[in-house]
Scaffold this motif. Structure first.
Motif, PDB file in Angstrom:
ATOM      1  N   TYR A  59      24.894  -6.545   4.502  1.00 54.50           N
ATOM      2  CA  TYR A  59      23.922  -5.794   3.698  1.00 54.50           C
ATOM      3  C   TYR A  59      22.470  -6.136   4.040  1.00 54.50           C
ATOM      4  O   TYR A  59      21.628  -5.241   4.108  1.00 54.50           O
ATOM      5  CB  TYR A  59      24.189  -6.002   2.206  1.00 54.50           C
ATOM      6  CG  TYR A  59      25.579  -5.566   1.818  1.00 54.50           C
ATOM      7  CD1 TYR A  59      25.887  -4.221   1.654  1.00 54.50           C
ATOM      8  CD2 TYR A  59      26.601  -6.498   1.644  1.00 54.50           C
ATOM      9  CE1 TYR A  59      27.164  -3.811   1.303  1.00 54.50           C
ATOM     10  CE2 TYR A  59      27.880  -6.101   1.293  1.00 54.50           C
ATOM     11  CZ  TYR A  59      28.155  -4.759   1.135  1.00 54.50           C
ATOM     12  OH  TYR A  59      29.425  -4.356   0.806  1.00 54.50           O
ATOM     13  N   LEU A  65      21.152   0.950   4.234  1.00 60.14           N
ATOM     14  CA  LEU A  65      22.515   1.265   3.814  1.00 60.14           C
ATOM     15  C   LEU A  65      22.555   1.675   2.344  1.00 60.14           C
ATOM     16  O   LEU A  65      22.065   0.965   1.474  1.00 60.14           O
ATOM     17  CB  LEU A  65      23.444   0.068   4.055  1.00 60.14           C
ATOM     18  CG  LEU A  65      24.929   0.309   3.815  1.00 60.14           C
ATOM     19  CD1 LEU A  65      25.477   1.387   4.762  1.00 60.14           C
ATOM     20  CD2 LEU A  65      25.708  -0.991   3.990  1.00 60.14           C
ATOM     21  N   LYS A  66      23.142   2.841   2.081  1.00 63.82           N
ATOM     22  CA  LYS A  66      23.236   3.360   0.715  1.00 63.82           C
ATOM     23  C   LYS A  66      24.664   3.485   0.231  1.00 63.82           C
ATOM     24  O   LYS A  66      24.928   3.436  -0.968  1.00 63.82           O
ATOM     25  CB  LYS A  66      22.579   4.746   0.637  1.00 63.82           C
ATOM     26  CG  LYS A  66      21.105   4.731   0.932  1.00 63.82           C
ATOM     27  CD  LYS A  66      20.538   6.132   0.956  1.00 63.82           C
ATOM     28  CE  LYS A  66      19.080   6.059   1.366  1.00 63.82           C
ATOM     29  NZ  LYS A  66      18.634   7.237   2.054  1.00 63.82           N
ATOM     30  N   ILE A  67      25.604   3.686   1.162  1.00 62.49           N
ATOM     31  CA  ILE A  67      26.993   3.905   0.758  1.00 62.49           C
ATOM     32  C   ILE A  67      27.964   3.439   1.833  1.00 62.49           C
ATOM     33  O   ILE A  67      27.713   3.600   3.027  1.00 62.49           O
ATOM     34  CB  ILE A  67      27.238   5.399   0.417  1.00 62.49           C
ATOM     35  CG1 ILE A  67      28.634   5.598  -0.168  1.00 62.49           C
ATOM     36  CG2 ILE A  67      26.995   6.280   1.615  1.00 62.49           C
ATOM     37  CD1 ILE A  67      28.824   6.959  -0.817  1.00 62.49           C
ATOM     38  N   ALA A  83      28.150  -5.596  -3.272  1.00 62.16           N
ATOM     39  CA  ALA A  83      27.542  -4.354  -2.774  1.00 62.16           C
ATOM     40  C   ALA A  83      26.673  -3.720  -3.856  1.00 62.16           C
ATOM     41  O   ALA A  83      25.566  -3.256  -3.583  1.00 62.16           O
ATOM     42  CB  ALA A  83      28.625  -3.385  -2.310  1.00 62.16           C
ATOM     43  N   LYS A  86      23.381  -5.215  -4.185  1.00 68.27           N
ATOM     44  CA  LYS A  86      22.507  -4.830  -3.077  1.00 68.27           C
ATOM     45  C   LYS A  86      22.122  -3.352  -3.146  1.00 68.27           C
ATOM     46  O   LYS A  86      21.422  -2.846  -2.275  1.00 68.27           O
ATOM     47  CB  LYS A  86      23.192  -5.120  -1.732  1.00 68.27           C
ATOM     48  CG  LYS A  86      23.374  -6.603  -1.460  1.00 68.27           C
ATOM     49  CD  LYS A  86      22.021  -7.253  -1.268  1.00 68.27           C
ATOM     50  CE  LYS A  86      22.126  -8.687  -0.834  1.00 68.27           C
ATOM     51  NZ  LYS A  86      20.823  -9.264  -0.520  1.00 68.27           N
ATOM     52  N   VAL A  88      24.224  -0.745  -3.005  1.00 69.46           N
ATOM     53  CA  VAL A  88      25.061   0.060  -2.120  1.00 69.46           C
ATOM     54  C   VAL A  88      26.271   0.582  -2.906  1.00 69.46           C
ATOM     55  O   VAL A  88      26.992  -0.192  -3.529  1.00 69.46           O
ATOM     56  CB  VAL A  88      25.534  -0.767  -0.896  1.00 69.46           C
ATOM     57  CG1 VAL A  88      26.486   0.041  -0.030  1.00 69.46           C
ATOM     58  CG2 VAL A  88      24.338  -1.241  -0.088  1.00 69.46           C
ATOM     59  N   TRP A  89      26.455   1.895  -2.883  1.00 74.16           N
ATOM     60  CA  TRP A  89      27.620   2.515  -3.510  1.00 74.16           C
ATOM     61  C   TRP A  89      28.836   2.273  -2.619  1.00 74.16           C
ATOM     62  O   TRP A  89      28.738   2.299  -1.391  1.00 74.16           O
ATOM     63  CB  TRP A  89      27.415   4.019  -3.642  1.00 74.16           C
ATOM     64  CG  TRP A  89      26.501   4.406  -4.752  1.00 74.16           C
ATOM     65  CD1 TRP A  89      25.146   4.381  -4.748  1.00 74.16           C
ATOM     66  CD2 TRP A  89      26.883   4.863  -6.041  1.00 74.16           C
ATOM     67  NE1 TRP A  89      24.658   4.808  -5.954  1.00 74.16           N
ATOM     68  CE2 TRP A  89      25.705   5.121  -6.765  1.00 74.16           C
ATOM     69  CE3 TRP A  89      28.108   5.100  -6.650  1.00 74.16           C
ATOM     70  CZ2 TRP A  89      25.725   5.588  -8.065  1.00 74.16           C
ATOM     71  CZ3 TRP A  89      28.131   5.575  -7.950  1.00 74.16           C
ATOM     72  CH2 TRP A  89      26.946   5.803  -8.637  1.00 74.16           C
TER      73      TRP A  89
END
Length: 137
Positions: A59, A65-67, A83, A86, A88-89
């Motif tokens: 991460y 990074l979103k997903i 996640a 952070k 992130v999905w």
């Protein structure tokens, strides 16, 4: 700037390239593990993975990074809580393989009912004497 999506080559081959048609830059890798993901595009916004473990160290190396989309069921290879911290999905595809699992279960039942494993081993050893009394020759 076009957002990048990393996905397994095998997954991309099975699609009509919907994401590309929507304007995303789709990058494929044979094996989407952490090393290949970082080598391909550390600036990617999304990663589709199959069963490789996603380490928590990834991460910080991927600030955009979103997903992470897991192709399959369960989250056993992703620390979902980390996640989320952070931002992130994490998604998966529950039920996507339900028909295949049911088919495999029915096949296993049929194979056991017909004693397929034992018959296969005897046939491989050319021991057909079990067959002749029951089916004639």
């Amino acid at each position: 700037m076009t957002e990048k999506i990393i996905m397994p080559a095998v997954a991309d081959d099975l699609t009509d390239h919907y994401l590309t048609k929507q304007g995303f830059e789709v990058l494929t890798v044979d094996n989407p593990d952490a090393e290949n993901i970082l080598a391909t595009a550390p600036d990617a916004a999304a990663v589709m993975m199959i069963s490789n473990k996603i380490p928590n160290s990834l991460y910080d190396k991927m600030p955009n990074l979103k997903i992470i989309a897991r192709r399959g069921v369960g989250y056993d290879n992703i620390d979902v809580a980390f996640a989320a911290k952070k931002g992130v999905w994490v998604t998966n595809t529950p039920g996507a393989n339900a028909v295949s699992v049911a088919e495999a279960a029915v096949l296993d039942i049929m194979l056991m009912a017909r004693q397929f494993d034992a018959i296969s081993k005897k046939t491989a050893r050319r021991r057909l004497d079990w067959w002749l009394p029951h089916h004639g020759a």
